[in-house]
Write an enzyme that holds these catalytic residues in place. Structure first.
Site, PDB file in Angstrom:
ATOM      1  N   HIS A  70      31.077  33.757  41.109  1.00 49.67           N
ATOM      2  CA  HIS A  70      30.870  33.266  39.789  1.00 49.67           C
ATOM      3  C   HIS A  70      29.660  33.119  39.068  1.00 49.67           C
ATOM      4  CE1 HIS A  70      35.108  31.207  40.985  1.00 49.67           C
ATOM      5  NE2 HIS A  70      35.198  32.218  40.739  1.00 49.67           N
ATOM      6  N   HIS A  96      41.309  38.926  44.804  1.00 48.98           N
ATOM      7  CA  HIS A  96      42.740  38.745  44.782  1.00 48.98           C
ATOM      8  C   HIS A  96      43.505  39.759  45.619  1.00 48.98           C
ATOM      9  CE1 HIS A  96      43.167  36.076  40.872  1.00 48.98           C
ATOM     10  NE2 HIS A  96      42.233  35.795  41.438  1.00 48.98           N
ATOM     11  N   ASP A  97      42.881  40.964  45.646  1.00 53.87           N
ATOM     12  CA  ASP A  97      43.816  41.816  46.421  1.00 53.87           C
ATOM     13  C   ASP A  97      43.645  41.502  47.865  1.00 53.87           C
ATOM     14  OD1 ASP A  97      45.032  44.258  47.261  1.00 53.87           O
ATOM     15  OD2 ASP A  97      43.199  45.359  47.640  1.00 53.87           O
ATOM     16  N   ASP A 115      28.657  31.499  34.353  1.00 57.45           N
ATOM     17  CA  ASP A 115      27.221  31.067  34.686  1.00 57.45           C
ATOM     18  C   ASP A 115      26.621  31.160  33.417  1.00 57.45           C
ATOM     19  OD1 ASP A 115      24.299  31.035  35.093  1.00 57.45           O
ATOM     20  OD2 ASP A 115      24.432  32.667  36.396  1.00 57.45           O
ATOM     21  N   VAL A 170      45.965  38.579  49.374  1.00 59.87           N
ATOM     22  CA  VAL A 170      47.035  38.702  49.411  1.00 59.87           C
ATOM     23  C   VAL A 170      47.655  39.968  50.128  1.00 59.87           C
ATOM     24  CG1 VAL A 170      49.413  38.912  47.649  1.00 59.87           C
ATOM     25  CG2 VAL A 170      47.382  37.397  47.066  1.00 59.87           C
ATOM     26  N   THR A 208      22.628  33.108  33.330  1.00 57.65           N
ATOM     27  CA  THR A 208      22.485  34.532  33.464  1.00 57.65           C
ATOM     28  C   THR A 208      23.757  35.271  33.759  1.00 57.65           C
ATOM     29  OG1 THR A 208      21.745  34.381  35.623  1.00 57.65           O
ATOM     30  CG2 THR A 208      19.940  34.475  34.194  1.00 57.65           C
ATOM     31  N   SER A 221      47.644  46.369  46.805  1.00 53.88           N
ATOM     32  CA  SER A 221      48.872  45.698  46.418  1.00 53.88           C
ATOM     33  C   SER A 221      48.890  45.033  44.943  1.00 53.88           C
ATOM     34  CB  SER A 221      49.444  44.790  47.315  1.00 53.88           C
ATOM     35  OG  SER A 221      48.693  43.674  47.552  1.00 53.88           O
ATOM     36  N   ASP A 245      22.838  37.169  40.387  1.00 54.68           N
ATOM     37  CA  ASP A 245      21.764  36.315  41.163  1.00 54.68           C
ATOM     38  C   ASP A 245      22.319  35.003  41.636  1.00 54.68           C
ATOM     39  OD1 ASP A 245      22.098  34.807  38.887  1.00 54.68           O
ATOM     40  OD2 ASP A 245      20.216  35.396  37.737  1.00 54.68           O
TER      41      ASP A 245
HETATM   42  C1  HEM Z   1      38.841  28.827  45.704  1.00 53.72           C
HETATM   43  C2  HEM Z   1      38.509  29.954  45.414  1.00 53.72           C
HETATM   44  C3  HEM Z   1      38.497  30.659  43.868  1.00 53.72           C
HETATM   45  C4  HEM Z   1      38.950  30.033  42.685  1.00 53.72           C
HETATM   46  C5  HEM Z   1      39.723  28.625  42.470  1.00 53.72           C
HETATM   47  C6  HEM Z   1      38.827  31.031  41.595  1.00 53.72           C
HETATM   48  C7  HEM Z   1      39.182  30.707  40.435  1.00 53.72           C
HETATM   49  C8  HEM Z   1      38.832  31.377  39.452  1.00 53.72           C
HETATM   50  C9  HEM Z   1      39.132  31.295  38.094  1.00 53.72           C
HETATM   51  C10 HEM Z   1      40.056  30.107  37.540  1.00 53.72           C
HETATM   52  C11 HEM Z   1      38.577  32.191  37.164  1.00 53.72           C
HETATM   53  C12 HEM Z   1      38.742  32.254  35.619  1.00 53.72           C
HETATM   54  C13 HEM Z   1      39.706  33.564  35.381  1.00 53.72           C
HETATM   55  C14 HEM Z   1      39.888  33.755  33.925  1.00 53.72           C
HETATM   56  O1  HEM Z   1      39.761  32.884  33.128  1.00 53.72           O
HETATM   57  O2  HEM Z   1      40.192  34.998  33.599  1.00 53.72           O
HETATM   58  C15 HEM Z   1      37.719  32.950  38.175  1.00 53.72           C
HETATM   59  C16 HEM Z   1      36.977  33.994  37.579  1.00 53.72           C
HETATM   60  C17 HEM Z   1      36.118  34.826  38.428  1.00 53.72           C
HETATM   61  N1  HEM Z   1      36.346  34.814  40.062  1.00 53.72           N
HETATM   62 FE1  HEM Z   1      37.217  33.207  40.898  1.00 53.72          FE
HETATM   63  N2  HEM Z   1      37.964  31.815  42.027  1.00 53.72           N
HETATM   64  C18 HEM Z   1      37.703  31.642  43.459  1.00 53.72           C
HETATM   65  C19 HEM Z   1      37.083  32.523  44.371  1.00 53.72           C
HETATM   66  C20 HEM Z   1      36.469  33.822  43.907  1.00 53.72           C
HETATM   67  C21 HEM Z   1      35.887  34.712  44.852  1.00 53.72           C
HETATM   68  C22 HEM Z   1      36.154  34.573  46.325  1.00 53.72           C
HETATM   69  C23 HEM Z   1      35.438  35.667  44.045  1.00 53.72           C
HETATM   70  C24 HEM Z   1      34.739  37.069  44.426  1.00 53.72           C
HETATM   71  C25 HEM Z   1      34.378  37.297  45.663  1.00 53.72           C
HETATM   72  C26 HEM Z   1      35.656  35.336  42.624  1.00 53.72           C
HETATM   73  C27 HEM Z   1      35.259  36.083  41.671  1.00 53.72           C
HETATM   74  C28 HEM Z   1      35.563  35.872  40.227  1.00 53.72           C
HETATM   75  C29 HEM Z   1      35.006  36.526  39.226  1.00 53.72           C
HETATM   76  C30 HEM Z   1      33.922  37.650  39.191  1.00 53.72           C
HETATM   77  C31 HEM Z   1      35.391  35.993  37.991  1.00 53.72           C
HETATM   78  C32 HEM Z   1      35.094  36.416  36.475  1.00 53.72           C
HETATM   79  C33 HEM Z   1      36.045  37.463  36.306  1.00 53.72           C
HETATM   80  C34 HEM Z   1      36.093  37.971  34.824  1.00 53.72           C
HETATM   81  O3  HEM Z   1      35.025  37.933  34.266  1.00 53.72           O
HETATM   82  O4  HEM Z   1      37.118  38.633  34.521  1.00 53.72           O
HETATM   83  N3  HEM Z   1      36.316  34.121  42.676  1.00 53.72           N
HETATM   84  N4  HEM Z   1      37.725  32.664  39.400  1.00 53.72           N
END
Ligand code: HEM
Ligand SMILES: *[C@@H]1O[C@H](CO)[C@@H](O)[C@H](O)[C@H]1NC(C)=O
Ligand SMILES: *[C@@H]1O[C@H](CO)[C@@H](O)[C@H](O)[C@H]1NC(C)=O
Ligand SMILES: *[C@@H]1O[C@H](CO)[C@@H](O)[C@H](O)[C@H]1NC(C)=O
Ligand SMILES: *[C@@H]1O[C@H](CO)[C@@H](O)[C@H](O)[C@H]1NC(C)=O
Ligand SMILES: *[C@@H]1O[C@H](CO)[C@@H](O)[C@H](O)[C@H]1NC(C)=O
Ligand SMILES: CC(=O)N[C@H]1CO[C@H](CO)[C@@H](O)[C@@H]1O
Length: 318
Positions: A187, A63-64, A231, A67, A234, A73, A239
């Protein structure tokens, strides 16, 4: 002779600063040799208390960087008369801010006004990925902190986006389809709140495994702010199981499930599902690239004293 000194003047005062104004591995080696180990210690303590911190940092870093580039930011708190990125919709539920603040505090004690908050996010993400069993990659540093944080700049893809829609937001940032599928492999850790995928529950999304549907339907009936693991196999291990899960129709977010179904991404997904080391290697490379999006270097921006506020402007300089 005169020509020569003119040339060396140009090289010294123009070309050299441009060369120095790049990200480089070990940027703080002379100015703050302990920088990377200080961040690592703080992350290690946080991880031992809550291993989901890996997911928090990965999402914060994404997110950083998406944007205004990787400029911290996202860390700016809104003030009484001014908003900031934190207030924007997609920021909801980004977490891990307190650990970044702890690392900054230790760094300010060791090397005041030297290590940027943008680099702290990058290093903390790297360290937390390694602690969760992911790759332990070297990452260049030297980012500077931005001077703007505006909720109107936050234009991140949402979970219901199509593969082609997601791809255009990644190609806007110079990343290709392989890198996008790789980074979405993040994810493999972390949680999602029901309100980000409840549209897949009524009516039931036929691309979701029926057992998973029954489970999510039950969990989300309790409250919309309930969370489930992204996931399901795990959740705390970095992984390649995310890819195997989406091949089994067990993706939580619509975009995750689509990666396995869309013609343009399906073969990348099955490649990573059967090659864990290949995924880790691609992930390390894609993270270094993510971390270099539109960075501020050289004398641009500032080194913040506190990560959640811009530095106070100096008074009476002119
Ligand atoms: C099209 C691209 C992406 C979309 C639409 C997307 C969307 C989301 C959404 C909706 C969540 C759930 C947030 C929540 O309920 O709190 C999430 C969680 C997460 N996203 Fe993505 N994401 C995208 C790309 C990425 C990328 C590129 C990364 C990192 C390299 C990433 C890492 C994560 C992680 C690790 C979580 C879990 C966060 C937590 O446990 O607090 N995401 N994402
Ligand atoms: C908020 O207040 C500060 C300090 O008084 C001022 O410099 C700034 O321009 C104000 N911002 C807005 C958006 O009004
Ligand atoms: C990653 O590598 C660095 C440098 O070799 C090392 O200090 C650190 O302990 C490693 N991290 C993990 C989690 O293995
Ligand atoms: C107010 O918001 C603008 C636009 O994001 C930003 O440039 C400025 O630095 C902010 N000021 C304060 C005091 O937060
Ligand atoms: C559970 O599934 C039923 C049948 O599709 C649906 O009507 C209901 O809204 C779902 N519950 C949630 C929380 O989405
Ligand atoms: C994917 O490709 C197959 C065969 O190449 C084709 O039948 C199918 O319609 C394509 N699906 C989409 C969503 O493009
Ligand atoms: C951490 C933080 O400031 N989160 C905010 C994100 O945006 C929503 C509104 O969309 C706020 O309610 C949260 O407080």
């Amino acid at each position: 002779m005169q020509m020569n000194s003119a040339v060396s003047f140009l090289i010294f005062f123009f070309v050299l600063p441009l060369v120095l104004a790049d990200l480089q591995v070990g940027f703080y080696d002379s100015t703050c040799p302990q920088a990377e180990s200080i961040v690592q210690q703080v992350v290690q303590i946080a991880f031992s208390k809550d291993p989901s911190i890996t997911a928090a940092f990965l999402r914060m870093h994404f997110h950083d960087c998406f944007v205004r580039g990787c400029d911290a930011s996202i860390l700016i708190d809104p003030t009484k008369n001014n908003s900031s990125e934190k207030v924007a919709g997609p920021n909801q539920t980004v977490r891990g801010y307190n650990v970044i603040d702890k690392a900054k505090k230790s760094l300010e004690a060791a090397c005041p006004l030297t290590v940027s908050c943008a680099d702290i996010i990058t290093l903390a993400t790297r360290d937390s990925v390694a602690l969760a069993g992911g790759p332990n990659y070297t990452v260049p540093t030297g980012r500077r902190d931005g001077l703007v944080s505006n909720p109107d700049d936050v234009n991140l893809p949402g979970p219901g986006i199509s593969v082609s829609g997601a791809l255009s937001s990644f190609t806007d940032k110079g990343m290709d389809i392989n890198e996008m599928v790789t980074l979405l492999g993040a994810h493999t850790v972390g949680f999602a709140h029901c309100f980000f995928f409840s549209d897949r529950l009524s009516p039931p999304d036929p691309s979701m495994d029926p057992t998973l549907f029954a489970k999510l339907n039950k969990t989300c009936a309790k409250k919309a702010s309930a969370t489930v693991f992204l996931d399901q196999s795990t959740a705390f291990t970095f992984d390649n199981q995310f890819y195997n899960q989406i091949l089994l129709k067990k993706g939580i977010l619509q975009i995750d499930q689509e990666l396995a179904l869309d013609n343009s991404t399906a073969s990348i997904v099955s490649g990573f599902a059967s090659n864990g080391l290949g995924f880790q290697d691609s992930f390390a490379k894609a993270m270094v690239k993510l971390g270099s999006i539109e960075v501020l270097v050289g004398n641009a921006g500032e080194i913040r004293k506190s990560c959640s506020a811009f530095n106070k402007k100096k008074k009476g300089v002119f």
